[in-house]
Write a protein that holds these residues in place. Structure first.
Motif, mmCIF file in Angstrom:
data_model
loop_
_atom_site.group_PDB
_atom_site.id
_atom_site.type_symbol
_atom_site.label_atom_id
_atom_site.label_comp_id
_atom_site.label_asym_id
_atom_site.label_seq_id
_atom_site.Cartn_x
_atom_site.Cartn_y
_atom_site.Cartn_z
ATOM 1 N N GLN A 67 37.697 16.905 13.848
ATOM 2 C CA GLN A 67 36.952 15.899 14.585
ATOM 3 C C GLN A 67 37.890 15.299 15.648
ATOM 4 N N TYR A 68 37.370 15.193 16.842
ATOM 5 C CA TYR A 68 38.139 14.631 17.936
ATOM 6 C C TYR A 68 37.487 13.348 18.391
ATOM 7 N N PRO A 69 38.285 12.373 18.793
ATOM 8 C CA PRO A 69 37.699 11.121 19.265
ATOM 9 C C PRO A 69 37.000 11.336 20.609
ATOM 10 N N VAL A 70 35.965 10.554 20.851
ATOM 11 C CA VAL A 70 35.217 10.643 22.104
ATOM 12 C C VAL A 70 35.431 9.360 22.861
ATOM 13 N N ARG A 71 35.777 9.494 24.126
ATOM 14 C CA ARG A 71 35.956 8.306 24.981
ATOM 15 C C ARG A 71 34.668 8.066 25.737
ATOM 16 N N LEU A 72 34.197 6.865 25.615
ATOM 17 C CA LEU A 72 32.979 6.481 26.335
ATOM 18 C C LEU A 72 33.366 5.596 27.509
ATOM 19 N N GLY A 73 32.865 5.944 28.691
ATOM 20 C CA GLY A 73 33.031 5.093 29.854
ATOM 21 C C GLY A 73 34.248 5.242 30.616
#
Length: 73
Positions: A67-73
């Motif tokens: 699982q990889y972190p997702v950057r929003l914005g």
């Protein structure tokens, strides 16, 4: 591997029960004329299929996904 050993023992018990039902029938009578009714063959087959599936899942070598972190914005 305690879980795998437990599942294998339970599966062997189901195989033994299936063989007894096929050979002697579902109703067994002891020397005191008491009757013991085992589970029917359909229930035993469901148990066998369930345990075989669980053992197959334990022995399959499925790679876990990262699982990889997702950057929003």
């Amino acid at each position: 591997m305690a879980l795998k050993d437990t599942l294998e023992r339970r599966l062997q018990n189901y195989y033994d029960a299936e063989e007894r039902i096929l050979k002697d029938g579902a109703t067994v009578e002891d020397e005191d004329q008491r009757k013991l009714i085992e589970a029917n063959l359909r229930e035993v087959r469901k148990g066998i299929e369930s345990l075989e599936g669980q053992l197959q899942m334990l022995s399959s070598k499925v790679r876990k996904r990262k699982q990889y972190p997702v950057r929003l914005g």
